[in-house]
Motif scaffolding. Structure first.
Motif, PDB file in Angstrom:
ATOM      1  N   LEU A 180       0.844  -1.185   0.000  1.00  0.00           N
ATOM      2  CA  LEU A 180       0.000   0.000   0.000  1.00  0.00           C
ATOM      3  C   LEU A 180       0.884   1.242   0.000  1.00  0.00           C
ATOM      4  O   LEU A 180       1.864   1.303   0.739  1.00  0.00           O
ATOM      5  CB  LEU A 180      -0.915   0.038   1.228  1.00  0.00           C
ATOM      6  N   THR A 181       0.516   2.231  -0.820  1.00  0.00           N
ATOM      7  CA  THR A 181       1.239   3.503  -0.897  1.00  0.00           C
ATOM      8  C   THR A 181       0.231   4.645  -0.831  1.00  0.00           C
ATOM      9  O   THR A 181      -0.766   4.645  -1.557  1.00  0.00           O
ATOM     10  CB  THR A 181       2.056   3.598  -2.194  1.00  0.00           C
ATOM     11  N   ALA A 182       0.477   5.601   0.095  1.00  0.00           N
ATOM     12  CA  ALA A 182      -0.360   6.806   0.179  1.00  0.00           C
ATOM     13  C   ALA A 182       0.184   7.811  -0.826  1.00  0.00           C
ATOM     14  O   ALA A 182       1.257   8.376  -0.632  1.00  0.00           O
ATOM     15  CB  ALA A 182      -0.345   7.369   1.592  1.00  0.00           C
TER      16      ALA A 182
ATOM     17  N   ILE B 143      -4.936   2.953   8.138  1.00  0.00           N
ATOM     18  CA  ILE B 143      -5.117   1.591   7.627  1.00  0.00           C
ATOM     19  C   ILE B 143      -4.948   0.601   8.768  1.00  0.00           C
ATOM     20  O   ILE B 143      -4.273   0.864   9.774  1.00  0.00           O
ATOM     21  CB  ILE B 143      -4.109   1.255   6.501  1.00  0.00           C
ATOM     22  N   SER B 144      -5.585  -0.553   8.596  1.00  0.00           N
ATOM     23  CA  SER B 144      -5.450  -1.672   9.521  1.00  0.00           C
ATOM     24  C   SER B 144      -5.268  -2.929   8.686  1.00  0.00           C
ATOM     25  O   SER B 144      -6.011  -3.162   7.725  1.00  0.00           O
ATOM     26  CB  SER B 144      -6.681  -1.802  10.420  1.00  0.00           C
TER      27      SER B 144
ATOM     28  N   LEU C 154      -0.935   6.049   7.596  1.00  0.00           N
ATOM     29  CA  LEU C 154       0.038   5.967   6.511  1.00  0.00           C
ATOM     30  C   LEU C 154       0.117   7.357   5.891  1.00  0.00           C
ATOM     31  O   LEU C 154      -0.824   7.822   5.248  1.00  0.00           O
ATOM     32  CB  LEU C 154      -0.404   4.927   5.481  1.00  0.00           C
ATOM     33  N   LEU C 155       1.238   8.049   6.155  1.00  0.00           N
ATOM     34  CA  LEU C 155       1.369   9.429   5.709  1.00  0.00           C
ATOM     35  C   LEU C 155       1.617   9.508   4.204  1.00  0.00           C
ATOM     36  O   LEU C 155       1.982   8.514   3.564  1.00  0.00           O
ATOM     37  CB  LEU C 155       2.515  10.112   6.476  1.00  0.00           C
ATOM     38  N   LYS C 156       1.417  10.685   3.643  1.00  0.00           N
ATOM     39  CA  LYS C 156       1.591  10.897   2.214  1.00  0.00           C
ATOM     40  C   LYS C 156       2.999  10.506   1.784  1.00  0.00           C
ATOM     41  O   LYS C 156       3.985  10.944   2.373  1.00  0.00           O
ATOM     42  CB  LYS C 156       1.318  12.369   1.878  1.00  0.00           C
TER      43      LYS C 156
ATOM     44  N   GLY D  86      -9.275   6.751  -0.850  1.00  0.00           N
ATOM     45  CA  GLY D  86      -9.006   7.483  -2.086  1.00  0.00           C
ATOM     46  C   GLY D  86      -7.540   7.575  -2.462  1.00  0.00           C
ATOM     47  O   GLY D  86      -7.168   7.270  -3.595  1.00  0.00           O
ATOM     48  N   PRO D  87      -6.640   8.006  -1.556  1.00  0.00           N
ATOM     49  CA  PRO D  87      -5.238   8.185  -1.947  1.00  0.00           C
ATOM     50  C   PRO D  87      -4.401   6.911  -1.926  1.00  0.00           C
ATOM     51  O   PRO D  87      -3.193   6.976  -2.118  1.00  0.00           O
ATOM     52  CB  PRO D  87      -4.732   9.172  -0.884  1.00  0.00           C
ATOM     53  N   ILE D  88      -5.005   5.743  -1.679  1.00  0.00           N
ATOM     54  CA  ILE D  88      -4.234   4.503  -1.539  1.00  0.00           C
ATOM     55  C   ILE D  88      -4.026   3.848  -2.908  1.00  0.00           C
ATOM     56  O   ILE D  88      -4.967   3.652  -3.681  1.00  0.00           O
ATOM     57  CB  ILE D  88      -4.935   3.511  -0.589  1.00  0.00           C
TER      58      ILE D  88
END
Length: 273
Positions: free
Chosen positions: A194-196, A203-204, A218-220, A240-242
């Motif tokens: 996973l990437t922000a 996230i969990s 999970l920060l940007k 959305g940003p994942i």
């Protein structure tokens, strides 16, 4: 209890007529125009615990001391006076515990440890080891000297026609890893990355046996990779940003910002549960 009342007014309101602690905190958050994610980010109190406290469930706080601390922190974050809420919590949970008497602590400082006696057994063992090691070193040194006494040192024979070394060919540049290299993941496991991309997201991630692999923000720009033998279950607080890679392949599904998603992935091609 209304949000604007003073502690003196609360004493005149019957306990049954007061709002619960969780409802007061929730109303204060809504009045301040904050979301649960905003409060969690500013206080470092995890999102599930904020939800539980607003539902008057303090079992996830880890005890009365932590519950009082969370109440104070959340109240200040939404602009409320924490003192009446903490007093209400103490009244509903048996009161504040009595402080620990200080006398036993000072008495413990007067105790003097007994002096240690020398460990003669350890000293004797160390001496024996040193003697044996010195004897072995002396014996091997003597053998090496006697074996080398009859050896005549000779210089290297001259080379008549020395061969010039051939110029070495420069090594080919290493190929840049492509998307196919990302796909080279173990086939007997499920791998999720996973990437922000452009915003933060809570996230969990859990393994197939329920073991918690990660629970937090999970920060940007940050990435997390999880791996399990059978299945990985995910909860995305802000999907959305994942950007998702499952078993080396990018998941094409697009999520909306602020959307909460519950996903499960197994071995093979990505399949959303």
């Amino acid at each position: 209890m209304s949000i604007g009342n003073s502690p003196e007014d609360d004493r005149n309101v019957p306990a049954d007529d007061r709002d619960s602690i969780g409802r007061v905190l929730q109303q204060g958050r809504v009045a301040a125009g904050l979301t649960v994610e905003d409060v969690s980010a500013s206080t470092r109190v995890r999102i599930p615990i904020v939800h539980a406290i607003e539902e008057d469930d303090f079992s996830r706080c880890g005890g009365d001391v932590y519950a009082r601390g969370h109440i104070r922190t959340l109240a200040r974050a939404v602009g409320l006076d924490p003192a009446p809420l903490v007093d209400q919590y103490d009244a509903e949970h048996g009161g504040r515990p009595a402080p620990t008497p200080a006398a036993p602590l000072f008495e413990a400082e007067r105790i003097r440890p007994e002096p240690r006696r020398p460990n003669w057994t350890a000293a004797m063992v160390a001496a024996i080891v040193a003697v044996v090691g010195f004897a072995g070193f002396t014996m091997f040194s003597g053998n090496d000297a006697s074996s080398g006494s009859g050896t005549v040192a000779e210089g290297p024979a001259p080379v008549k026609n020395p061969v010039k070394p051939k110029p070495t060919k420069p090594a080919d540049p290493k190929p840049v890893p492509s998307e196919s290299a990302i796909a080279a993941v173990p086939k007997d496991k499920v791998t999720v990355k996973l990437t922000a991309t452009d915003d933060k997201s809570w996230i969990s991630a859990k393994a197939h046996d329920g073991k918690l692999l990660f629970d937090g923000l999970l920060l940007k720009g940050d990435s997390k990779t999880f791996q399990d033998d059978e299945r990985i279950d995910l909860i995305l607080g802000n999907a959305g940003p994942i950007e998702l890679y499952v078993n080396g392949k990018k998941v094409a599904q697009k999520f909306e910002s602020g959307q909460v998603e519950r996903l499960s992935y197994t071995k093979g091609d990505p399949e959303a549960g």
